[in-house]
Design a protein around this motif. Structure first.
Motif, PDB file in Angstrom:
ATOM      1  N   GLU A  33      -1.305  21.152 -81.520  1.00 51.13           N
ATOM      2  CA  GLU A  33      -1.191  19.805 -80.965  1.00 51.13           C
ATOM      3  C   GLU A  33       0.186  19.574 -80.357  1.00 51.13           C
ATOM      4  OE1 GLU A  33      -2.121  16.989 -84.004  1.00 51.13           O
ATOM      5  OE2 GLU A  33      -4.259  17.074 -83.597  1.00 51.13           O
ATOM      6  N   ALA A  75       0.498  21.347 -77.096  1.00 49.16           N
ATOM      7  CA  ALA A  75      -0.260  20.666 -76.050  1.00 49.16           C
ATOM      8  C   ALA A  75       0.509  19.445 -75.552  1.00 49.16           C
ATOM      9  CB  ALA A  75      -1.625  20.245 -76.578  1.00 49.16           C
ATOM     10  N   GLN A  76       1.199  18.742 -76.447  1.00 44.52           N
ATOM     11  CA  GLN A  76       1.974  17.579 -76.033  1.00 44.52           C
ATOM     12  C   GLN A  76       3.191  17.999 -75.223  1.00 44.52           C
ATOM     13  OE1 GLN A  76       2.858  15.430 -79.590  1.00 44.52           O
ATOM     14  NE2 GLN A  76       0.828  14.496 -79.711  1.00 44.52           N
ATOM     15  N   LYS A  77       3.794  19.124 -75.586  1.00 50.14           N
ATOM     16  CA  LYS A  77       4.969  19.595 -74.868  1.00 50.14           C
ATOM     17  C   LYS A  77       4.616  20.036 -73.454  1.00 50.14           C
ATOM     18  CE  LYS A  77       7.670  21.047 -78.858  1.00 50.14           C
ATOM     19  NZ  LYS A  77       8.216  22.191 -79.588  1.00 50.14           N
ATOM     20  N   LYS A  78       3.458  20.625 -73.296  1.00 51.32           N
ATOM     21  CA  LYS A  78       3.032  21.136 -71.990  1.00 51.32           C
ATOM     22  C   LYS A  78       2.278  20.035 -71.234  1.00 51.32           C
ATOM     23  CE  LYS A  78       2.506  25.878 -73.574  1.00 51.32           C
ATOM     24  NZ  LYS A  78       1.559  26.976 -73.795  1.00 51.32           N
ATOM     25  N   LYS A  79       3.014  19.121 -70.651  1.00 51.03           N
ATOM     26  CA  LYS A  79       2.391  18.047 -69.881  1.00 51.03           C
ATOM     27  C   LYS A  79       2.384  18.428 -68.408  1.00 51.03           C
ATOM     28  CE  LYS A  79       3.618  14.428 -73.094  1.00 51.03           C
ATOM     29  NZ  LYS A  79       4.332  13.186 -73.308  1.00 51.03           N
ATOM     30  N   SER A  80       1.335  18.026 -67.753  1.00 49.96           N
ATOM     31  CA  SER A  80       1.216  18.347 -66.330  1.00 49.96           C
ATOM     32  C   SER A  80       2.105  17.409 -65.518  1.00 49.96           C
ATOM     33  CB  SER A  80      -0.236  18.219 -65.896  1.00 49.96           C
ATOM     34  OG  SER A  80      -0.625  16.864 -65.951  1.00 49.96           O
ATOM     35  N   ASP A  81       2.262  17.732 -64.236  1.00 54.17           N
ATOM     36  CA  ASP A  81       3.067  16.910 -63.331  1.00 54.17           C
ATOM     37  C   ASP A  81       2.486  15.502 -63.208  1.00 54.17           C
ATOM     38  OD1 ASP A  81       4.729  19.043 -62.914  1.00 54.17           O
ATOM     39  OD2 ASP A  81       3.693  19.708 -61.091  1.00 54.17           O
ATOM     40  N   LEU A 132       3.718   8.696 -66.704  1.00 50.54           N
ATOM     41  CA  LEU A 132       4.639   8.171 -67.718  1.00 50.54           C
ATOM     42  C   LEU A 132       5.822   7.455 -67.070  1.00 50.54           C
ATOM     43  CD1 LEU A 132       4.726  11.006 -70.410  1.00 50.54           C
ATOM     44  CD2 LEU A 132       3.862   8.683 -70.679  1.00 50.54           C
ATOM     45  N   GLU A 187       0.763  13.842 -65.486  1.00 52.81           N
ATOM     46  CA  GLU A 187       1.071  13.088 -66.700  1.00 52.81           C
ATOM     47  C   GLU A 187       2.519  12.609 -66.698  1.00 52.81           C
ATOM     48  OE1 GLU A 187      -1.827  14.869 -70.142  1.00 52.81           O
ATOM     49  OE2 GLU A 187      -0.093  16.073 -69.531  1.00 52.81           O
ATOM     50  N   ILE A 188       3.427  13.453 -66.250  1.00 50.51           N
ATOM     51  CA  ILE A 188       4.846  13.080 -66.190  1.00 50.51           C
ATOM     52  C   ILE A 188       5.047  11.919 -65.222  1.00 50.51           C
ATOM     53  CG2 ILE A 188       7.134  13.880 -65.507  1.00 50.51           C
ATOM     54  CD1 ILE A 188       6.276  16.679 -66.506  1.00 50.51           C
TER      55      ILE A 188
END
Length: 131
Positions: A70, A73-79, A85, A81-82
């Motif tokens: 988990e 998965a949180q660390k690997k955010k897509s462009d 945010l 998602e960034i």
């Protein structure tokens, strides 16, 4: 080449090597247990009587692996998602600014409010003849 003496099977003076007997495997209890395990393996039944400590340790290990996945998965955010945010943070900041301005207006003295209303009405009246 000459063959070694110990290869001769006819020589009665030599002691022939024999396989050592394992007392555990020859015991009747061990044979019965092994037979039962093989039958359960064929049927697809696994022994369910694990010690409590082993069950707890396996459960903890599974939970730890799940948490690690988990976090990765949180660390690997897509462009996308960034970017979403960033936009969300901007909107929250604008909303906080609006609330501060509104609170300042509510806390302002009465004469400041009246002056603001007069300015607005003056601007509206000056715009009306133009159109």
């Amino acid at each position: 080449m000459a063959e070694p003496d110990y290869i001769d099977k006819d020589n009665p003076e030599l002691i022939k090597p024999q396989k050592l007997i394992n007392p555990v495997k020859t015991s009747r209890n061990h044979q019965d247990l092994h037979r039962e395990l093989r039958m359960n393996q064929k049927r697809g039944l696994a022994p369910q009587n694990k010690p409590e400590l082993q069950k707890v340790m396996e459960r903890r290990k599974r939970d730890q692996v799940f948490k690690q996945k988990e976090e990765e998965a949180q660390k690997k955010k897509s462009d996308l998602e960034i970017e979403l945010l960033k936009r969300q943070q901007k909107l929250e900041q604008l909303e906080l600014d609006k609330q501060k301005i509104q609170e300042e207006q509510e806390n302002a003295p009465e004469f400041v409010k009246v002056k603001g209303n007069l300015r607005r009405t003056a601007q509206e009246s000056s715009e009306a003849p133009d159109s």
